[in-house]
Design an enzyme around this catalytic site. Structure first.
Site, PDB file in Angstrom:
ATOM      1  CE1 TYR A   1      -8.144   3.596   9.504  1.00 43.55           C
ATOM      2  CE2 TYR A   1      -9.599   5.406   8.914  1.00 43.55           C
ATOM      3  CZ  TYR A   1      -8.411   4.706   8.731  1.00 43.55           C
ATOM      4  OH  TYR A   1      -7.508   5.129   7.782  1.00 43.55           O
TER       5      TYR A   1
ATOM      6  N   GLY B   1       0.798  -1.216   0.000  1.00 48.85           N
ATOM      7  CA  GLY B   1       0.000   0.000   0.000  1.00 48.85           C
ATOM      8  C   GLY B   1       0.829   1.264   0.000  1.00 48.85           C
TER       9      GLY B   1
ATOM     10  CB  SER C   1      -7.642   8.731   8.007  1.00 51.51           C
ATOM     11  OG  SER C   1      -8.812   8.541   7.247  1.00 51.51           O
TER      12      SER C   1
ATOM     13  CG  ASP D   1       4.367  -4.727   7.042  1.00 54.77           C
ATOM     14  OD1 ASP D   1       3.523  -5.436   7.626  1.00 54.77           O
ATOM     15  OD2 ASP D   1       4.053  -3.826   6.254  1.00 54.77           O
ATOM     16  CB  ILE D   2       3.229  -8.084  10.629  1.00 54.66           C
ATOM     17  CG1 ILE D   2       2.386  -8.004   9.339  1.00 54.66           C
ATOM     18  CG2 ILE D   2       2.748  -7.074  11.642  1.00 54.66           C
ATOM     19  CD1 ILE D   2       0.907  -8.289   9.526  1.00 54.66           C
TER      20      ILE D   2
ATOM     21  CG  ASN E   1       2.084   3.795   6.223  1.00 53.17           C
ATOM     22  OD1 ASN E   1       1.257   4.499   5.664  1.00 53.17           O
ATOM     23  ND2 ASN E   1       2.251   2.506   5.924  1.00 53.17           N
TER      24      ASN E   1
ATOM     25  CE  LYS F   1      -5.421   5.788  10.546  1.00 48.41           C
ATOM     26  NZ  LYS F   1      -3.952   5.653  10.416  1.00 48.41           N
TER      27      LYS F   1
ATOM     28  CG  ASP G   1       2.085  -6.630  15.613  1.00 51.45           C
ATOM     29  OD1 ASP G   1       1.641  -5.515  15.971  1.00 51.45           O
ATOM     30  OD2 ASP G   1       1.345  -7.571  15.277  1.00 51.45           O
ATOM     31  CB  VAL G   2       3.164  -0.966  15.257  1.00 54.89           C
ATOM     32  CG1 VAL G   2       3.999  -0.656  14.015  1.00 54.89           C
ATOM     33  CG2 VAL G   2       1.703  -1.205  14.899  1.00 54.89           C
TER      34      VAL G   2
HETATM   35  N1  LIG Z   1      -5.705   3.634   1.712  1.00 56.15           N
HETATM   36  C1  LIG Z   1      -6.417   4.689   2.058  1.00 56.15           C
HETATM   37  O1  LIG Z   1      -7.364   5.091   1.364  1.00 56.15           O
HETATM   38  C2  LIG Z   1      -6.095   5.441   3.313  1.00 56.15           C
HETATM   39  C3  LIG Z   1      -6.744   6.634   3.566  1.00 56.15           C
HETATM   40  C4  LIG Z   1      -6.426   7.357   4.719  1.00 56.15           C
HETATM   41  C5  LIG Z   1      -5.480   6.881   5.604  1.00 56.15           C
HETATM   42  N2  LIG Z   1      -4.872   5.693   5.344  1.00 56.15           N
HETATM   43  C6  LIG Z   1      -3.873   5.238   6.317  1.00 56.15           C
HETATM   44  O2  LIG Z   1      -2.660   5.024   5.633  1.00 56.15           O
HETATM   45  C7  LIG Z   1      -1.926   3.988   6.262  1.00 56.15           C
HETATM   46  C8  LIG Z   1      -1.566   2.925   5.224  1.00 56.15           C
HETATM   47  O3  LIG Z   1      -2.773   2.454   4.660  1.00 56.15           O
HETATM   48  P1  LIG Z   1      -2.809   1.500   3.366  1.00 56.15           P
HETATM   49  O4  LIG Z   1      -4.087   1.769   2.678  1.00 56.15           O
HETATM   50  O5  LIG Z   1      -1.523   1.590   2.642  1.00 56.15           O
HETATM   51  O6  LIG Z   1      -2.957   0.087   4.104  1.00 56.15           O
HETATM   52  P2  LIG Z   1      -2.499  -1.371   3.619  1.00 56.15           P
HETATM   53  O7  LIG Z   1      -3.435  -2.314   4.305  1.00 56.15           O
HETATM   54  O8  LIG Z   1      -2.372  -1.435   2.147  1.00 56.15           O
HETATM   55  O9  LIG Z   1      -1.053  -1.489   4.255  1.00 56.15           O
HETATM   56  C9  LIG Z   1      -0.881  -1.445   5.648  1.00 56.15           C
HETATM   57  C10 LIG Z   1       0.439  -2.091   6.000  1.00 56.15           C
HETATM   58  O10 LIG Z   1       0.529  -2.097   7.429  1.00 56.15           O
HETATM   59  C11 LIG Z   1       0.931  -3.387   7.833  1.00 56.15           C
HETATM   60  N3  LIG Z   1       0.437  -3.679   9.174  1.00 56.15           N
HETATM   61  C12 LIG Z   1      -0.832  -4.047   9.524  1.00 56.15           C
HETATM   62  N4  LIG Z   1      -0.882  -4.284  10.842  1.00 56.15           N
HETATM   63  C13 LIG Z   1       0.373  -4.079  11.324  1.00 56.15           C
HETATM   64  C14 LIG Z   1       0.949  -4.175  12.620  1.00 56.15           C
HETATM   65  N5  LIG Z   1       0.234  -4.566  13.672  1.00 56.15           N
HETATM   66  N6  LIG Z   1       2.266  -3.891  12.759  1.00 56.15           N
HETATM   67  C15 LIG Z   1       3.010  -3.504  11.691  1.00 56.15           C
HETATM   68  N7  LIG Z   1       2.522  -3.393  10.447  1.00 56.15           N
HETATM   69  C16 LIG Z   1       1.209  -3.681  10.267  1.00 56.15           C
HETATM   70  C17 LIG Z   1       0.355  -4.341   6.802  1.00 56.15           C
HETATM   71  O11 LIG Z   1       1.035  -5.596   6.788  1.00 56.15           O
HETATM   72  C18 LIG Z   1       0.529  -3.542   5.519  1.00 56.15           C
HETATM   73  O12 LIG Z   1       1.774  -3.765   4.909  1.00 56.15           O
HETATM   74  C19 LIG Z   1      -2.800   3.467   7.389  1.00 56.15           C
HETATM   75  O13 LIG Z   1      -2.428   4.085   8.614  1.00 56.15           O
HETATM   76  C20 LIG Z   1      -4.187   3.908   6.970  1.00 56.15           C
HETATM   77  O14 LIG Z   1      -5.070   4.050   8.057  1.00 56.15           O
HETATM   78  C21 LIG Z   1      -5.146   4.965   4.233  1.00 56.15           C
END
Ligand SMILES: NC(=O)c1ccc[n+]([C@@H]2O[C@H](COP(=O)([O-])OP(=O)(O)OC[C@H]3O[C@@H](n4cnc5c(N)ncnc54)[C@H](O)[C@@H]3O)[C@@H](O)[C@H]2O)c1
Length: 182
Positions: free
Chosen positions: A156, A17, A143, A37-38, A92, A160, A65-66
């Site tokens: 969520y 992502g 977000s 990452d995890i 992130n 946020k 894991d965070v």
């Molecule tokens: N995609 C969107 O539209 C959007 C919009 C606003 C905010 N966000 C925020 O952006 C950030 C990234 O979102 P994304 O859409 O790329 O998500 P995603 O699900 O594509 O990627 C998230 C990543 O975080 C990792 N992850 C999950 N749980 C974890 C943990 N406990 N410890 C460590 N790593 C962990 C996952 O393995 C993954 O690689 C997030 O904080 C999300 O809330 C996303």
């Protein structure tokens, strides 16, 4: 494009992502990357490393894991030891799952989201800020749900909104060292 030359950036949730995109973009600007990452995302994390290295920059990967402060402390320390410094933190990692009306969310859904999206960001700050160079930067990923509410995602949205408070607090704490927090 070399605005990040001679810097090191740490990114959590770096396996996919937006986390992978942050790693790639920072590397394109010249930064070396600590990508965390995890365990379950290890293959995707290796792909992030390949994409960073394709830009000519170094990438140190780590599994943490965070929610696990001790694991995060080790992964951050290992990354900083390998790359020699830390200039940017991109907190992130986050989830958007188990959606439902506020009064129907399970304890587990609520707690898991708060643990990863809020406490995980604080853990990241706690592990990494002590190593951060003066003049560096912290990015806390919130977000639109951290600014306004939307239906069916109270856990969520609460997490946020809360990280905005974390970022604003950190900005006051780190401003004297020329560290920006956004
Ligand atoms: N995609 C969107 O539209 C959007 C919009 C606003 C905010 N966000 C925020 O952006 C950030 C990234 O979102 P994304 O859409 O790329 O998500 P995603 O699900 O594509 O990627 C998230 C990543 O975080 C990792 N992850 C999950 N749980 C974890 C943990 N406990 N410890 C460590 N790593 C962990 C996952 O393995 C993954 O690689 C997030 O904080 C999300 O809330 C996303």
């Amino acid at each position: 494009m070399n605005r990040m030359q001679h810097t090191v950036a740490l990114v959590t949730g770096a396996a996919g992502g937006m986390g992978r995109a942050h790693c790639r973009r920072l590397a394109e600007e010249g930064a070396d990357i600590i990508a965390l990452d995890i365990e379950a995302a290890a293959p995707e994390l290796a792909e992030t490393a390949r994409e960073v290295e394709a830009t000519g920059r170094q990438c140190v990967t780590g599994v943490a894991d965070v929610r696990d402060q001790a694991a995060l402390d080790v992964a951050v320390a290992d990354g900083v030891a390998a790359l020699g410094r830390l200039d940017v933190i991109v907190a992130n990692a986050g989830i958007y799952t188990d959606l439902g009306l506020s009064w129907e969310l399970s304890d587990q859904a609520w707690q898991r989201t708060i643990d990863i999206n809020l406490t995980g960001m604080w853990h990241t700050v706690r592990a990494a800020v002590p190593a951060l160079s003066d003049g560096g930067s912290v990015v806390i990923v919130s977000s639109t749900n951290g600014i306004v509410g939307a239906a069916a995602a109270a856990h969520y949205s609460a997490s946020k909104h809360a990280v905005v408070g974390l970022a604003r607090t950190l900005a006051n704490e780190l401003g004297p060292r020329g560290i920006r927090v956004n």
